[in-house]
Write a protein that holds these residues in place. Structure first.
Motif, PDB file in Angstrom:
ATOM      1  N   VAL A 187       0.841  -1.203   0.000  1.00  0.00           N
ATOM      2  CA  VAL A 187       0.000   0.000   0.000  1.00  0.00           C
ATOM      3  C   VAL A 187       0.875   1.253   0.000  1.00  0.00           C
ATOM      4  CG1 VAL A 187      -1.640   1.341   1.368  1.00  0.00           C
ATOM      5  CG2 VAL A 187      -1.968  -1.122   1.102  1.00  0.00           C
ATOM      6  N   THR A 188       1.959   1.214   0.759  1.00  0.00           N
ATOM      7  CA  THR A 188       2.888   2.343   0.816  1.00  0.00           C
ATOM      8  C   THR A 188       3.483   2.638  -0.553  1.00  0.00           C
ATOM      9  OG1 THR A 188       3.466   1.885   3.120  1.00  0.00           O
ATOM     10  CG2 THR A 188       5.021   3.196   1.830  1.00  0.00           C
ATOM     11  N   VAL A 189       3.939   1.585  -1.246  1.00  0.00           N
ATOM     12  CA  VAL A 189       4.534   1.765  -2.565  1.00  0.00           C
ATOM     13  C   VAL A 189       3.513   2.340  -3.547  1.00  0.00           C
ATOM     14  CG1 VAL A 189       5.548   0.564  -4.539  1.00  0.00           C
ATOM     15  CG2 VAL A 189       6.253  -0.034  -2.217  1.00  0.00           C
ATOM     16  N   ARG A 190       2.292   1.838  -3.476  1.00  0.00           N
ATOM     17  CA  ARG A 190       1.250   2.329  -4.393  1.00  0.00           C
ATOM     18  C   ARG A 190       0.924   3.797  -4.121  1.00  0.00           C
ATOM     19  NH1 ARG A 190      -2.308  -0.056  -7.787  1.00  0.00           N
ATOM     20  NH2 ARG A 190      -4.278   1.020  -8.194  1.00  0.00           N
ATOM     21  N   TYR A 191       0.805   4.152  -2.835  1.00  0.00           N
ATOM     22  CA  TYR A 191       0.499   5.538  -2.506  1.00  0.00           C
ATOM     23  C   TYR A 191       1.663   6.451  -2.858  1.00  0.00           C
ATOM     24  CZ  TYR A 191      -0.656   9.702   0.142  1.00  0.00           C
ATOM     25  OH  TYR A 191      -0.907  10.997   0.505  1.00  0.00           O
ATOM     26  N   SER A 192       2.891   5.963  -2.714  1.00  0.00           N
ATOM     27  CA  SER A 192       4.056   6.785  -3.036  1.00  0.00           C
ATOM     28  C   SER A 192       4.094   7.122  -4.525  1.00  0.00           C
ATOM     29  CB  SER A 192       5.340   6.065  -2.632  1.00  0.00           C
ATOM     30  OG  SER A 192       5.578   4.930  -3.442  1.00  0.00           O
ATOM     31  N   ARG A 193       3.614   6.213  -5.381  1.00  0.00           N
ATOM     32  CA  ARG A 193       3.550   6.507  -6.814  1.00  0.00           C
ATOM     33  C   ARG A 193       2.572   7.643  -7.081  1.00  0.00           C
ATOM     34  NH1 ARG A 193       3.108   0.214  -8.854  1.00  0.00           N
ATOM     35  NH2 ARG A 193       5.287  -0.372  -8.442  1.00  0.00           N
ATOM     36  N   TYR A 194       1.416   7.588  -6.401  1.00  0.00           N
ATOM     37  CA  TYR A 194       0.433   8.671  -6.554  1.00  0.00           C
ATOM     38  C   TYR A 194       1.014   9.992  -6.066  1.00  0.00           C
ATOM     39  CZ  TYR A 194      -3.448  11.655  -5.087  1.00  0.00           C
ATOM     40  OH  TYR A 194      -4.276  12.727  -4.879  1.00  0.00           O
ATOM     41  N   LEU A 195       1.695   9.954  -4.922  1.00  0.00           N
ATOM     42  CA  LEU A 195       2.274  11.172  -4.358  1.00  0.00           C
ATOM     43  C   LEU A 195       3.372  11.721  -5.260  1.00  0.00           C
ATOM     44  CD1 LEU A 195       2.180  13.062  -1.925  1.00  0.00           C
ATOM     45  CD2 LEU A 195       3.834  11.577  -0.782  1.00  0.00           C
ATOM     46  N   ARG A 196       4.166  10.832  -5.853  1.00  0.00           N
ATOM     47  CA  ARG A 196       5.232  11.276  -6.750  1.00  0.00           C
ATOM     48  C   ARG A 196       4.648  11.971  -7.972  1.00  0.00           C
ATOM     49  NH1 ARG A 196       8.605   6.507  -9.037  1.00  0.00           N
ATOM     50  NH2 ARG A 196       6.631   6.221 -10.115  1.00  0.00           N
ATOM     51  N   GLU A 197       3.549  11.447  -8.503  1.00  0.00           N
ATOM     52  CA  GLU A 197       2.906  12.082  -9.650  1.00  0.00           C
ATOM     53  C   GLU A 197       2.387  13.463  -9.279  1.00  0.00           C
ATOM     54  OE1 GLU A 197      -0.071   9.376 -10.926  1.00  0.00           O
ATOM     55  OE2 GLU A 197       1.354   7.944 -11.797  1.00  0.00           O
ATOM     56  N   ARG A 198       1.848  13.589  -8.075  1.00  0.00           N
ATOM     57  CA  ARG A 198       1.368  14.899  -7.625  1.00  0.00           C
ATOM     58  C   ARG A 198       2.513  15.905  -7.506  1.00  0.00           C
ATOM     59  NH1 ARG A 198      -3.860  16.629  -6.707  1.00  0.00           N
ATOM     60  NH2 ARG A 198      -3.167  17.584  -4.759  1.00  0.00           N
ATOM     61  N   LEU A 199       3.633  15.452  -6.964  1.00  0.00           N
ATOM     62  CA  LEU A 199       4.769  16.352  -6.771  1.00  0.00           C
ATOM     63  C   LEU A 199       5.437  16.727  -8.087  1.00  0.00           C
ATOM     64  CD1 LEU A 199       6.408  14.737  -3.602  1.00  0.00           C
ATOM     65  CD2 LEU A 199       5.154  16.894  -3.702  1.00  0.00           C
ATOM     66  N   GLU A 200       5.319  15.873  -9.082  1.00  0.00           N
ATOM     67  CA  GLU A 200       5.994  16.112 -10.356  1.00  0.00           C
ATOM     68  C   GLU A 200       5.123  16.840 -11.373  1.00  0.00           C
ATOM     69  OE1 GLU A 200       7.391  12.366 -11.724  1.00  0.00           O
ATOM     70  OE2 GLU A 200       9.171  12.363 -10.418  1.00  0.00           O
ATOM     71  N   ARG A 201       3.897  17.182 -11.001  1.00  0.00           N
ATOM     72  CA  ARG A 201       3.021  17.873 -11.969  1.00  0.00           C
ATOM     73  C   ARG A 201       3.615  19.202 -12.419  1.00  0.00           C
ATOM     74  NH1 ARG A 201      -2.898  18.349  -9.674  1.00  0.00           N
ATOM     75  NH2 ARG A 201      -1.654  19.203  -7.952  1.00  0.00           N
ATOM     76  N   GLY A 202       4.029  20.013 -11.452  1.00  0.00           N
ATOM     77  CA  GLY A 202       4.611  21.299 -11.809  1.00  0.00           C
ATOM     78  C   GLY A 202       5.914  21.150 -12.590  1.00  0.00           C
ATOM     79  N   GLN A 203       6.685  20.101 -12.264  1.00  0.00           N
ATOM     80  CA  GLN A 203       7.945  19.862 -12.944  1.00  0.00           C
ATOM     81  C   GLN A 203       7.699  19.546 -14.417  1.00  0.00           C
ATOM     82  OE1 GLN A 203      10.737  20.295 -11.449  1.00  0.00           O
ATOM     83  NE2 GLN A 203      12.269  19.416 -12.832  1.00  0.00           N
ATOM     84  N   ARG A 204       6.713  18.680 -14.681  1.00  0.00           N
ATOM     85  CA  ARG A 204       6.412  18.331 -16.080  1.00  0.00           C
ATOM     86  C   ARG A 204       5.880  19.524 -16.852  1.00  0.00           C
ATOM     87  NH1 ARG A 204       4.132  13.538 -13.704  1.00  0.00           N
ATOM     88  NH2 ARG A 204       2.079  14.470 -13.943  1.00  0.00           N
ATOM     89  N   THR A 205       5.070  20.345 -16.158  1.00  0.00           N
ATOM     90  CA  THR A 205       4.523  21.527 -16.816  1.00  0.00           C
ATOM     91  C   THR A 205       5.638  22.501 -17.207  1.00  0.00           C
ATOM     92  OG1 THR A 205       2.481  21.329 -15.559  1.00  0.00           O
ATOM     93  CG2 THR A 205       2.912  23.456 -16.574  1.00  0.00           C
ATOM     94  N   ALA A 206       6.609  22.682 -16.295  1.00  0.00           N
ATOM     95  CA  ALA A 206       7.715  23.601 -16.581  1.00  0.00           C
ATOM     96  C   ALA A 206       8.565  23.091 -17.732  1.00  0.00           C
ATOM     97  CB  ALA A 206       8.578  23.769 -15.322  1.00  0.00           C
TER      98      ALA A 206
END
Length: 236
Positions: free
Chosen positions: A215-234
């Motif tokens: 569950v931790t690994v799965r949630y960490s993937r979701y959290l990583r995508e959230r944190l990288e949204r601005g990075q991908r946009t830039a």
């Protein structure tokens, strides 16, 4: 065999659930305290010189070099005496009882804060220096620079390491059962002793750690995508 871990009158399901809940509470408290302390240490020791850096090296050498179990034992059997000794010169008399949960949470926080500090410091140092210089040029308050600019970017860089530390800390909570905490390991041991079926209950405890790690690994993937949204946009 499944009847032994059911939630009926003859089952030990609720016993394992109670132990799992205590394990999760200890994990969250220990991890949160270690993270806060680690971030503060990392921010205070960015410069590799001076008295703070020397004090940090001693701290890191001690708590990275001794087993977590030893720290927990020292706190549980001598923590109250240590606190009273530290307060005595100031004329403060305190009567403290070190519970297994408190000793475990403090012990895990102290040990893992050393690893957190190394991880977070590396992440902060990998944030482009231009970010800090640009924010300072715009006269942004220093508190906002850290909370809105530096630490969010450092969190994205440190996330994989933080996930690994969380999983390791979760497994290390089993050590606290040795000082009397009724976590899932202790409850599995009680159930195994009562039924003479250790394989059933220790397997159930192992499944808990495996499932929660997944569950931790799965949630960490979701959290990583959230944190990288601005990075991908830039980058786009």
């Amino acid at each position: 065999m499944l009847e032994l871990i059911s939630f009926g009158e003859k089952g030990y399901g609720w016993l394992l659930v109670q132990g799992a809940w205590i394990t999760l509470q200890l994990s969250f408290v220990g991890f949160a305290a270690a993270l806060v302390l680690g971030v503060l240490i990392a921010m205070a020791t960015l410069e590799r010189r001076g008295l703070r850096w020397m004090a940090w090296r001693v701290y890191a050498s001690v708590f990275m070099g001794v087993p977590s179990l030893l720290v927990i034992f020292l706190l549980f059997f001598g923590g109250a005496e240590i606190v009273r000794g530290l307060l005595a010169p100031f004329g403060i008399k305190a009567k403290l009882d070190m519970t297994p949960f408190t000793a475990g949470a403090i012990g895990l926080a102290i040990v893992y804060s050393a690893y957190m500090a190394e991880l977070v410091r590396g992440a902060i140092q990998n944030v482009p220096k231009g970010q800090l210089e640009s924010a300072a040029a715009l006269c942004i308050p220093r508190t906002h620079i850290w909370t809105k600019v530096i630490l969010p970017q450092a969190a994205r860089l440190a996330l994989p390491g933080l996930v690994n530390l969380w999983i390791i800390l979760l497994k290390d909570t089993a050590l606290v059962s040795l000082v009397g905490l009724n976590d899932i390991i202790a409850q599995a041991k009680i159930a195994a002793g009562s039924t003479k079926q250790p394989f059933v209950f220790y397997t159930a405890a192992a499944v808990f750690f495996i499932l929660f790690g997944a569950v931790t690994v799965r949630y960490s993937r979701y959290l990583r995508e959230r944190l990288e949204r601005g990075q991908r946009t830039a980058q786009t």
